[in-house]
Design a protein around this motif. Structure first.
Motif, mmCIF file in Angstrom:
data_model
loop_
_atom_site.group_PDB
_atom_site.id
_atom_site.type_symbol
_atom_site.label_atom_id
_atom_site.label_comp_id
_atom_site.label_asym_id
_atom_site.label_seq_id
_atom_site.Cartn_x
_atom_site.Cartn_y
_atom_site.Cartn_z
ATOM 1 N N GLU A 66 -51.305 -0.157 -26.131
ATOM 2 C CA GLU A 66 -50.758 1.153 -26.456
ATOM 3 C C GLU A 66 -51.732 1.988 -27.265
ATOM 4 O OE1 GLU A 66 -48.144 4.477 -26.967
ATOM 5 O OE2 GLU A 66 -48.732 3.057 -25.400
ATOM 6 N N ALA B 137 -45.728 6.055 -33.332
ATOM 7 C CA ALA B 137 -45.676 4.960 -32.365
ATOM 8 C C ALA B 137 -44.494 4.020 -32.599
ATOM 9 C CB ALA B 137 -46.982 4.161 -32.410
ATOM 10 N N THR C 191 -38.938 -0.158 -26.058
ATOM 11 C CA THR C 191 -39.593 -0.123 -24.749
ATOM 12 C C THR C 191 -40.254 1.222 -24.470
ATOM 13 O OG1 THR C 191 -37.534 0.555 -23.666
ATOM 14 C CG2 THR C 191 -37.993 -1.816 -23.794
ATOM 15 N N GLU C 192 -40.157 2.174 -25.407
ATOM 16 C CA GLU C 192 -40.807 3.471 -25.229
ATOM 17 C C GLU C 192 -42.207 3.453 -25.839
ATOM 18 O OE1 GLU C 192 -38.276 7.284 -25.449
ATOM 19 O OE2 GLU C 192 -37.327 5.916 -26.886
ATOM 20 N N THR C 193 -43.091 4.284 -25.291
ATOM 21 C CA THR C 193 -44.427 4.448 -25.855
ATOM 22 C C THR C 193 -44.705 5.937 -26.023
ATOM 23 O OG1 THR C 193 -45.444 4.453 -23.646
ATOM 24 C CG2 THR C 193 -45.291 2.332 -24.791
ATOM 25 N N SER D 92 -47.697 7.274 -25.807
ATOM 26 C CA SER D 92 -48.780 7.715 -24.925
ATOM 27 C C SER D 92 -48.245 8.484 -23.725
ATOM 28 C CB SER D 92 -49.607 6.514 -24.468
ATOM 29 O OG SER D 92 -48.800 5.551 -23.808
ATOM 30 N N ARG E 233 -48.433 0.073 -35.366
ATOM 31 C CA ARG E 233 -48.140 -1.053 -34.471
ATOM 32 C C ARG E 233 -46.748 -1.586 -34.793
ATOM 33 N NH1 ARG E 233 -49.835 -6.831 -34.850
ATOM 34 N NH2 ARG E 233 -51.050 -6.157 -36.654
#
Length: 418
Positions: free
Chosen positions: A304, A260, A266-268, A270, A289
């Protein structure tokens, strides 16, 4: 208290049934989804090769909260305490530097026997073990390169270390009856402008191919590879980029690890799960996190974390996605960090399992996006907490924050004496 939880649970089941959700089925499914806890939260990623050693490879643990585990025995005791406060299925993820050996062993010479006490402990707890070669915090990684090193001898040392790690991973799977997922991550890269970006990647590619050349029983061992955007000391160039490892996992059909914190802020991850599953057989998720990029803070029940869990459940990826945690906070009680992070990962999975996915999917097919959004939002307010508390009771762990009292007692009696 128990009676109140049971009454609330009965009402919650009725509320969820009204939107077509079988609460008992969701709880049964949750029982089958283990979260692999990471050993390195308990000792600030120091390991037991040389506990006084300096962390390298972009690894930093901040804080100096009292009670860090100083031996494998202390770490197992701390894990016992943490696991007693976490409901449901669990695993443990070990790094190679957490060997439990009476004699010094260099990393290219580690063997299953150096982890036999971990296996005995895992058998007692009826949990699986996962594994990682440790390609950092070593004299031969001091210049920032390991598997992509230009020096043949140094590169071979790290290849041999990863080969030895695969045998240990397979030993875990054979002994414990559940496949061990072994994740390869290397810190290789450069701090400043890099002229030849191709050659290190060619060396890394060849090294990985040599490492996985021996076929191991997939019932015992699963290979995984992990990318990173950049690291401290490798800000300009990371050999093992997302593009490199996505291509590698796709072409070699290994598992792909998505962390993660290893992408642009700005990327995730998921949103990457459904794409990756089109091309690779399995995913390993490192749930963390990233407050400021890859800062590895304790997992909380944020958007997220919930999105990751929801994607697993919505796509029914229970047998293809392995869930692991990756954070290390030395500024707070380390056992509490494990408990908070792992319970939150499981809360996210429960909330995802209590979603009326079939109904939402049908609304989407029908093009009724108004109803889809309305139902998605309204179901967030349904009493999932009552289900969580009832599930905790079934697993004989505290249903509320009272677990913290047990951690404080352990801190006073054990941790404060270290």
């Amino acid at each position: 208290m128990t009676r109140l939880i049971e009454q609330a649970f009965d009402l919650a089941k009725q509320r969820f049934a009204a939107i077509g959700v079988d609460v008992e089925a969701a709880m049964q499914q949750l029982d089958t989804l283990p979260v692999s806890m990471h050993c390195w939260q308990g000792d600030d990623v120091r390991g037991f090769e040389n506990p006084q050693g300096t962390l390298t490879g972009g690894i930093q643990a901040t804080g100096n909260y009292p009670g860090r585990a100083r031996s494998a025995e202390e770490l197992r005791a701390d894990l016992d305490m943490a696991m007693s406060l976490i409901p449901g299925a669990k695993r443990l993820n070990l790094h190679a530097i957490y060997l439990d050996s009476d004699e010094p062993v260099d990393r290219d010479a580690i063997k299953p026997e150096h982890f036999s006490r971990w296996v005995s402990w895992a058998k007692q707890h009826q949990i699986g073990l996962d594994f990682n070669p440790t390609c950092f915090s070593h004299p031969l990684s001091a210049d920032g390169f390991t598997l992509a090193h230009a020096d043949d001898a140094i590169r071979q040392f790290w290849i041999d270390h990863c080969k030895a790690s695969r045998k240990i991973s397979a030993y875990f799977g054979e002994q414990l009856g559940t496949p061990s997922v072994m994740n390869i991550w290397v810190p290789d890269g450069m701090k400043d402008l890099t002229v030849d970006r191709m050659a290190p990647r060619q060396r890394l590619l060849a090294a990985l191919d040599e490492i996985i050349s021996e076929k191991l029983n997939p019932q015992h061992h699963i290979d995984a590879v992990e990318s990173k955007l950049f690291g401290i000391g490798a800000e300009s160039y990371t050999v093992g980029s997302n593009e490199f490892y996505f291509g590698y996992a796709t072409s070699r059909q290994t598992a792909l690890t998505l962390d993660a914190g290893h992408f642009h802020p700005t990327e995730t991850i998921s949103d990457k799960i459904s794409t990756a599953m089109l091309y690779v057989p399995r995913l390993l998720l490192h749930v963390s996190r990233p407050v400021r990029w890859d800062s590895d803070h304790v997992v909380i029940l944020d958007d997220e974390t919930q999105a990751i869990a929801s994607e697993i459940v919505r796509q029914q990826l229970f047998d293809k996605v392995h869930i692991g945690l990756d954070f290390f906070d030395a500024s707070i009680n380390r056992i509490a960090a494990w408990v908070i992070g792992t319970r939150n990962a499981k809360k996210a999975l429960l909330r995802a399992l209590l979603e009326p996915t079939a109904q939402l999917r049908q609304l989407e097919v029908q093009g009724d996006f108004t109803s889809r959004l309305a139902l998605l939002e309204e179901q967030k307010s349904l009493p999932w907490q009552a289900v969580w508390e009832a599930w905790c009771l079934r697993h004989d762990v505290p249903a509320d924050a009272s677990w913290l009292t047990k951690v404080r007692d352990y801190e006073q009696q054990i941790l404060s004496q270290r």
